[in-house]
Motif scaffolding. Structure first.
Motif, mmCIF file in Angstrom:
data_model
loop_
_atom_site.group_PDB
_atom_site.id
_atom_site.type_symbol
_atom_site.label_atom_id
_atom_site.label_comp_id
_atom_site.label_asym_id
_atom_site.label_seq_id
_atom_site.Cartn_x
_atom_site.Cartn_y
_atom_site.Cartn_z
ATOM 1 N N LEU A 82 91.563 -2.884 77.647
ATOM 2 C CA LEU A 82 90.607 -2.075 76.888
ATOM 3 C C LEU A 82 89.603 -2.946 76.143
ATOM 4 C CD1 LEU A 82 93.058 0.615 75.501
ATOM 5 C CD2 LEU A 82 91.261 0.970 77.188
ATOM 6 N N ILE A 83 90.036 -4.128 75.721
ATOM 7 C CA ILE A 83 89.128 -5.041 75.025
ATOM 8 C C ILE A 83 88.119 -5.628 76.013
ATOM 9 C CG2 ILE A 83 89.025 -7.267 73.823
ATOM 10 C CD1 ILE A 83 91.722 -6.369 72.476
ATOM 11 N N ILE A 84 88.564 -5.910 77.229
ATOM 12 C CA ILE A 84 87.636 -6.371 78.269
ATOM 13 C C ILE A 84 86.567 -5.310 78.509
ATOM 14 C CG2 ILE A 84 87.419 -6.869 80.740
ATOM 15 C CD1 ILE A 84 90.193 -8.206 80.567
ATOM 16 N N LEU A 85 86.995 -4.070 78.644
ATOM 17 C CA LEU A 85 86.049 -2.968 78.842
ATOM 18 C C LEU A 85 85.087 -2.870 77.661
ATOM 19 C CD1 LEU A 85 85.068 -0.475 80.392
ATOM 20 C CD2 LEU A 85 86.867 0.845 79.240
ATOM 21 N N GLN A 86 85.620 -2.990 76.463
ATOM 22 C CA GLN A 86 84.787 -2.927 75.261
ATOM 23 C C GLN A 86 83.746 -4.039 75.262
ATOM 24 O OE1 GLN A 86 83.526 -1.191 72.236
ATOM 25 N NE2 GLN A 86 85.685 -0.890 71.787
ATOM 26 N N ARG A 87 84.149 -5.234 75.658
ATOM 27 C CA ARG A 87 83.216 -6.366 75.656
ATOM 28 C C ARG A 87 82.139 -6.216 76.727
ATOM 29 N NH1 ARG A 87 86.816 -11.816 74.116
ATOM 30 N NH2 ARG A 87 87.062 -11.230 71.919
ATOM 31 N N VAL A 88 82.485 -5.642 77.859
ATOM 32 C CA VAL A 88 81.468 -5.382 78.885
ATOM 33 C C VAL A 88 80.464 -4.358 78.359
ATOM 34 C CG1 VAL A 88 81.064 -4.417 81.188
ATOM 35 C CG2 VAL A 88 82.952 -6.005 80.824
ATOM 36 N N GLN A 89 80.953 -3.315 77.722
ATOM 37 C CA GLN A 89 80.062 -2.302 77.147
ATOM 38 C C GLN A 89 79.143 -2.917 76.091
ATOM 39 O OE1 GLN A 89 83.139 0.365 75.815
ATOM 40 N NE2 GLN A 89 82.946 1.708 77.596
ATOM 41 N N LEU A 90 79.711 -3.766 75.246
ATOM 42 C CA LEU A 90 78.920 -4.419 74.201
ATOM 43 C C LEU A 90 77.875 -5.356 74.805
ATOM 44 C CD1 LEU A 90 81.772 -5.262 71.657
ATOM 45 C CD2 LEU A 90 79.889 -3.673 71.273
ATOM 46 N N ALA A 91 78.270 -6.095 75.833
ATOM 47 C CA ALA A 91 77.344 -7.028 76.481
ATOM 48 C C ALA A 91 76.167 -6.274 77.091
ATOM 49 C CB ALA A 91 78.075 -7.835 77.554
ATOM 50 N N LEU A 92 76.457 -5.162 77.741
ATOM 51 C CA LEU A 92 75.400 -4.371 78.372
ATOM 52 C C LEU A 92 74.469 -3.775 77.316
ATOM 53 C CD1 LEU A 92 74.114 -3.128 80.856
ATOM 54 C CD2 LEU A 92 75.818 -1.295 80.764
ATOM 55 N N ARG A 93 75.063 -3.227 76.269
ATOM 56 C CA ARG A 93 74.258 -2.603 75.213
ATOM 57 C C ARG A 93 73.359 -3.637 74.530
ATOM 58 N NH1 ARG A 93 78.225 -0.545 71.484
ATOM 59 N NH2 ARG A 93 78.920 0.578 73.321
ATOM 60 N N ALA A 94 73.946 -4.785 74.190
ATOM 61 C CA ALA A 94 73.172 -5.825 73.503
ATOM 62 C C ALA A 94 72.113 -6.422 74.419
ATOM 63 C CB ALA A 94 74.110 -6.918 72.996
ATOM 64 N N ASP A 131 81.116 -14.237 79.243
ATOM 65 C CA ASP A 131 82.505 -13.926 78.905
ATOM 66 C C ASP A 131 82.900 -12.553 79.442
ATOM 67 O OD1 ASP A 131 85.015 -14.280 77.093
ATOM 68 O OD2 ASP A 131 84.178 -12.361 76.451
ATOM 69 N N ALA A 132 82.032 -11.569 79.246
ATOM 70 C CA ALA A 132 82.343 -10.202 79.680
ATOM 71 C C ALA A 132 82.482 -10.116 81.193
ATOM 72 C CB ALA A 132 81.255 -9.249 79.190
ATOM 73 N N LEU A 133 81.532 -10.694 81.916
ATOM 74 C CA LEU A 133 81.549 -10.597 83.377
ATOM 75 C C LEU A 133 82.708 -11.390 83.979
ATOM 76 C CD1 LEU A 133 77.720 -10.925 84.093
ATOM 77 C CD2 LEU A 133 79.118 -8.870 84.338
ATOM 78 N N ALA A 134 82.943 -12.590 83.460
ATOM 79 C CA ALA A 134 83.997 -13.439 84.024
ATOM 80 C C ALA A 134 85.383 -12.846 83.780
ATOM 81 C CB ALA A 134 83.908 -14.846 83.441
ATOM 82 N N THR A 135 85.640 -12.373 82.563
ATOM 83 C CA THR A 135 86.961 -11.807 82.278
ATOM 84 C C THR A 135 87.161 -10.490 83.020
ATOM 85 O OG1 THR A 135 86.075 -10.822 80.239
ATOM 86 C CG2 THR A 135 87.247 -12.905 80.034
ATOM 87 N N ALA A 136 86.102 -9.699 83.140
ATOM 88 C CA ALA A 136 86.213 -8.434 83.871
ATOM 89 C C ALA A 136 86.470 -8.690 85.352
ATOM 90 C CB ALA A 136 84.944 -7.610 83.695
ATOM 91 N N GLU A 137 85.816 -9.695 85.900
ATOM 92 C CA GLU A 137 86.029 -10.010 87.313
ATOM 93 C C GLU A 137 87.459 -10.480 87.547
ATOM 94 O OE1 GLU A 137 83.428 -12.230 90.687
ATOM 95 O OE2 GLU A 137 84.217 -13.530 89.117
ATOM 96 N N ARG A 138 87.985 -11.270 86.620
ATOM 97 C CA ARG A 138 89.375 -11.721 86.759
ATOM 98 C C ARG A 138 90.347 -10.551 86.635
ATOM 99 N NH1 ARG A 138 87.551 -16.259 83.744
ATOM 100 N NH2 ARG A 138 88.310 -15.358 81.793
ATOM 101 N N ALA A 139 90.024 -9.605 85.747
ATOM 102 C CA ALA A 139 90.897 -8.442 85.575
ATOM 103 C C ALA A 139 90.925 -7.602 86.839
ATOM 104 C CB ALA A 139 90.421 -7.599 84.390
#
Length: 322
Positions: free
Chosen positions: A145-157, A197-205
């Motif tokens: 859920l934190i990975i998802l949150q960080r992807v959302q934050l990265a996109l928004r920012a 960070d968001a893309l790399a961790t999400a891809e690993r997940a």
């Protein structure tokens, strides 16, 4: 002691440890719940992270179901946000004093330092410039859920950054203008760190994780921001070059200051034109690569198979060859 008695003692010890662990978890959850209900989401996040670091939070503890039973969805969402953006323990906003130049921004004969690109501060070695604590420091059960949150934050920012052009660095003095231009570079570079960070961790997940479907929707848009954010960084470097040119052309400046300004002008002009900022603190090869992979998968998935595969996925016969 007979073997039977020893076995009983061992069982009782193990049972006692399990009971103690459950009591610790229950007490921790009560503390977290109290903090949430008092509006202290930062403190609630600190409790969870400290418990994970101390090993008092069981590895497979189902924290989220327990919290959702006792707290509103809004409070749980706020807690996840605090966890996702929990500050790095070793820096401030992803930056630390550059060790290569001791914060001076220059090396040798007034040449800009490559590690901090002449700014005196470099990306943090621990968070790699995000300013957020690493995923490993967060409870495993919450990481998806934190990975998802960080992807959302990265996109928004990223979208917010790209929606506004860099402010012109028009100040009365060149020193203030240079600082403003430097702040622009650092802000964009932090956004690149957050994207990486968001893309790399999400891809690993992977999309097979429990938040896979949500990630699959967000990742292409997030990856598409990467080249545009890089272009914005080049614009900000152009601002630094422009300010350096103004400093170099000042007739009332002393020769040494003008020499340094000319050196900065040449450096930033070359840097903004470089392919991937190789050899400098702005180089982020992983960011480019992971964004490229994600966008390529999207393109490949969108291409029709032109009849080269059968409905079951096996190769179809080529009617022309017959």
């Amino acid at each position: 002691m007979h073997s039977g008695e020893a076995d009983n003692s061992a069982c009782q010890g193990a049972s006692g440890s399990a009971v103690h662990a459950r009591e610790q978890s229950r007490e921790l959850l009560q503390q977290i719940m109290a903090a949430l209900q008092a509006g202290q989401t930062q403190h609630a996040a600190e409790l969870l992270i400290s418990a994970h670091a101390a090993g008092t939070l069981p590895e497979r503890s189902a924290v989220l179901p327990e919290l959702t039973r006792g707290a509103s969805p809004k409070l749980v969402a706020e807690l996840l946000y605090q966890m996702a953006t929990f500050p790095c323990f070793y820096c401030r906003l992803g930056l630390q004093r550059c060790e290569a130049c001791d914060g001076g921004g220059r090396l040798g004969d007034d040449l800009p330092c490559e590690r901090c690109v002449g700014l005196g501060v470099a990306r943090c070695d621990f968070c790699d410039g995000t300013g957020w604590t690493s995923l490993e420091a967060l409870p495993p059960s919450l990481r998806p859920l934190i990975i998802l949150q960080r992807v959302q934050l990265a996109l928004r920012a990223g979208r917010k950054l790209l929606a506004q052009a860099p402010a012109p660095v028009e100040y009365a003095g060149e020193r203030e203008a240079r600082r403003a231009a430097a702040r622009q570079v650092l802000a964009v570079e932090r956004q690149r760190a957050i994207l990486e960070d968001a893309l790399a961790t999400a891809e690993r997940a992977g999309i097979n994780s429990r938040v896979g479907k949500e990630l699959e929707k967000l990742l292409p848009a997030c990856a598409a921001c990467v080249p545009r954010v890089e272009s914005r960084l080049r614009e900000c470097l152009s601002n630094l070059a422009e300010v350096s040119q103004r400093e170099a052309e000042r007739e009332d400046a002393d020769p040494r200051s003008r020499k340094r300004a000319k050196s900065r002008l040449s450096y930033y002009d070359q840097l903004r034109r470089s392919g991937n900022f190789a050899g400098t603190g702005l180089e982020r090869m992983q960011l480019r690569e992971v964004a490229h992979r994600i966008l390529r998968r999207v393109r490949d998935a969108a291409q029709p198979d032109n009849g080269t595969t059968s409905p079951d996925g096996s190769a179809a016969e080529n009617p022309v060859a017959q």
